[in-house]
Design a protein around this motif. Structure first.
Motif, PDB file in Angstrom:
ATOM      1  N   GLY A   1     -40.507 -81.879 -59.232  1.00  0.00           N
ATOM      2  CA  GLY A   1     -39.233 -81.183 -59.178  1.00  0.00           C
ATOM      3  C   GLY A   1     -39.143 -79.978 -60.096  1.00  0.00           C
ATOM      4  N   GLN A   2     -40.139 -79.770 -60.949  1.00  0.00           N
ATOM      5  CA  GLN A   2     -40.112 -78.649 -61.874  1.00  0.00           C
ATOM      6  C   GLN A   2     -40.681 -77.411 -61.193  1.00  0.00           C
ATOM      7  OE1 GLN A   2     -42.268 -79.352 -65.473  1.00  0.00           O
ATOM      8  NE2 GLN A   2     -41.598 -77.468 -66.454  1.00  0.00           N
ATOM      9  N   LYS A   3     -39.952 -76.309 -61.250  1.00  0.00           N
ATOM     10  CA  LYS A   3     -40.364 -75.087 -60.581  1.00  0.00           C
ATOM     11  C   LYS A   3     -41.342 -74.297 -61.441  1.00  0.00           C
ATOM     12  CE  LYS A   3     -36.308 -73.342 -60.150  1.00  0.00           C
ATOM     13  NZ  LYS A   3     -35.212 -72.425 -59.772  1.00  0.00           N
ATOM     14  N   SER A   4     -42.127 -73.441 -60.772  1.00  0.00           N
ATOM     15  CA  SER A   4     -42.993 -72.517 -61.494  1.00  0.00           C
ATOM     16  C   SER A   4     -42.141 -71.454 -62.175  1.00  0.00           C
ATOM     17  CB  SER A   4     -43.978 -71.854 -60.534  1.00  0.00           C
ATOM     18  OG  SER A   4     -44.780 -72.815 -59.894  1.00  0.00           O
ATOM     19  N   PRO A   5     -42.586 -70.911 -63.306  1.00  0.00           N
ATOM     20  CA  PRO A   5     -41.812 -69.858 -63.979  1.00  0.00           C
ATOM     21  C   PRO A   5     -41.588 -68.657 -63.068  1.00  0.00           C
ATOM     22  CG  PRO A   5     -43.515 -70.714 -65.428  1.00  0.00           C
ATOM     23  CD  PRO A   5     -43.770 -71.303 -64.082  1.00  0.00           C
ATOM     24  N   ASN A   6     -40.461 -68.018 -63.246  1.00  0.00           N
ATOM     25  CA  ASN A   6     -40.105 -66.854 -62.463  1.00  0.00           C
ATOM     26  C   ASN A   6     -41.058 -65.688 -62.753  1.00  0.00           C
ATOM     27  OD1 ASN A   6     -38.381 -64.151 -62.407  1.00  0.00           O
ATOM     28  ND2 ASN A   6     -37.529 -65.550 -60.882  1.00  0.00           N
TER      29      ASN A   6
END
Length: 568
Positions: free
Chosen positions: A69-74
């Protein structure tokens, strides 16, 4: 995911960039990490840049394995981070000496605009080259200041010489003239000190130091990393302010940029953890490997490059020079072995000899390589037993599977991928023996697209149930009925370590017209029957879970989003 009080406060602090001058100067070093994480999570690139530019610790790690559920950094946050690293080189408040971006890249075009592997590699290489250019500009400015100091010193000497000549000349009032000369000398000395001009002794020391630095830099020979002498490497490292470690993705479009960064001596030094190359020639791969530092490279991933058996055999001696290398992945590299072609037997022997030099190899991935019946030649050459073996789309023969089940790798395997290798009554005994040998070590097993019917599954389930350490099982695109799928799930719930099951859609869920024994490609392309209530399948599976009390077992039929790495 429950956030801590520190994380919640950090998000609130970085949400208003206009207030950063108020809190940034007073924030203790222990809070820099939660503030930076909050900046990434909230997509606050300005806050990321300010924190990294003043980073108070020697090491900064960004990336690594993400939680579910953790997104990659923008993308903007990553760009701000890289720019801040360059600015921090001249910031006295920045203590950064090592930047680790390993595992930072996301999927190109994913949700939240992440920066993919190729884009990140290009941005990193641009940062290294820009840092070198900035250091050269600063060097020229410092040289200009030195020249001005030398000119001021020479003018001071001329003034002293003229006054000395007047002092030695005949003056009508000698005593008064001498007094006036002394006052003028004192006045000039005070004026020189007030203008920032150094004393002669201090200036000479500074110029000598500058000449030593220039002489040292001029002695560095830029060239192939493998041919550098140890003394030259020490000289290069002495000029490095920050070591940057990352995974590099190189193809024909980024090749020149990567080569420029790896051959640039400056305040930033690029180091590679995992190297991925696509669609470049054997000679270009060799040139790239020669530029990489020997220490620190853990894995090489070669994709869509027409190596051939001879080309891979040519690369292996160079690959073996990296002492920490433990992963080799070859995907669609045209390793087509044909006995009727001249030189193929000799190339295969060279390949076998090269594999014996990979002393630390723990992971071997071979995808869609046409080497039928040659698995023994490849695996028996490896000096150490493998922990991860991936052999999808390899058209493994019964002899290949029979060798694998009795090899020295079988009892140490933690991850095994045999997807898209068709299994039948002939090969099934070898698979059962293999599972028996790996029962205590195997954690991840992929048997998707292997043509396993209800009957074959029934023969396999007893051996599968013995794998007590299995955490994930991928069984997609196998022609199972609803009854066979329920048998699979009943075995899965009795495996205490299993946390993730990728199951196939049962044949009853497809539209009419599907062949009796459909292939994996047909199952992938054939539409599901809209008249069938797909929730019925899910409800039956969930009932088995509920009856067994296994709320910790996650079930999915989503092949595209399946990721076993998120389990650890």
């Amino acid at each position: 995911m429950v956030l801590s009080l520190v994380s919640l406060c950090a998000r609130e602090v970085v949400s208003d960039h206009s207030s950063s001058p108020c809190w940034l100067r007073w924030v203790p070093r222990e809070l820099y990490r939660p503030l930076l994480e909050a900046s990434f999570t909230s997509s606050r690139p300005l806050a990321v840049g300010e924190l990294v530019q003043r980073w108070p610790e020697r090491i900064l790690r960004v990336g690594g394995r993400r939680k579910r559920g953790q997104k990659s950094p923008n993308r903007l946050c990553i760009q701000a981070l890289l720019l801040a690293v360059v600015r921090g080189l001249s910031d006295q408040g920045c203590a950064l000496q090592a930047l680790d971006l390993s595992g930072l890249q996301g999927d190109e075009g994913g949700m939240g605009d992440p920066m993919g592997g190729w884009s990140l590699t290009v941005a990193l290489c641009t940062m290294v080259v820009q840092a070198r250019a900035g250091a050269q500009r600063a060097q020229r400015r410092e040289g200009e200041r030195d020249r001005k100091r030398i000119s001021a010193l020479e003018r001071e000497k001329d003034v002293k010489r003229e006054r000395g000549d007047r002092k030695r000349g005949k003056e009508p009032n000698g005593e008064e003239a001498n007094t006036d000369n002394r006052e003028l000398v004192v006045s000039d000395r005070e004026r020189m000190q007030s203008s920032g001009v150094l004393s002669e002794e201090e200036l000479i020391k500074g110029v000598r130091r500058r000449m030593e630095v220039e002489r040292k830099r001029g002695s560095i020979v830029m060239g192939v990393a493998g041919s550098r002498k140890d003394s030259e490497e020490k000289d290069v490292d002495s000029d490095v302010l920050v070591h940057v470690r990352a995974d590099l993705f190189v193809n024909a479009r980024s090749w020149e940029r990567v080569r420029a960064a790896l051959t640039t001596a400056g305040p930033l030094k690029l180091q590679c953890r995992y190297l991925r190359v696509e669609e470049i020639s054997v000679s270009s791969i060799k040139s790239l490997l020669e530029l990489l530092p020997q220490q620190g490279l853990l894995g090489i991933d070669i994709r869509y490059s027409s190596l051939g058996v001879a080309g891979l055999a040519e690369l292996l001696p160079m690959i073996s020079t990296f002492p920490a290398l433990n992963s080799l992945r070859l995907h669609y590299c045209n390793l087509d072995f044909r006995r009727d072609h001249p030189g193929q037997e000799e190339a295969l022997r060279d390949l076998s000899q090269g594999l014996t030099q990979l002393q630390q190899l723990q992971r071997l991935s071979l995808t869609a390589l046409r080497l039928p019946g040659q698995l023994r030649v490849i695996l028996s050459s490896l000096p150490q037993p493998l922990e991860i073996l991936e052999l999808p789309y390899l058209s493994l023969s019964p002899a290949d599977l029979a060798y694998l089940s009795g090899s020295h790798h079988a009892s140490t395997l933690q991850q095994l991928d045999l997807s898209e290798n068709r299994l039948d009554e002939i090969t099934l005994p070898s698979i059962r023996r293999l599972l028996s040998q790996a029962s205590s070590s195997l954690q991840h097993l992929t048997l998707s697209g292997c043509g396993l019917t209800d009957g074959l599954l029934g023969l396999l389930l007893p051996s599968l149930g013995m794998c007590s350490s299995l955490k994930s099982l991928a069984f997609a695109l196998n022609p199972l009925s609803m009854a066979g799928l329920l048998d699979l799930l009943r075995t899965a719930v009795r495996m205490p370590s299993l946390r993730h099951l990728l199951y196939p859609n049962p044949l009853e869920d497809y539209q009419p017209g599907l062949p009796v024994l459909p292939s994996s490609a047909q199952l992938l392309d054939w539409p599901l029957d809209e008249a069938t209530d797909l929730n019925t399948t899910s409800s039956q599976l969930n009932k088995v879970l509920l009856d067994s009390g296994r709320s910790d077992l996650f079930l999915t039929c989503d092949l595209l989003n399946y990721d076993k790495d998120l389990l650890d």
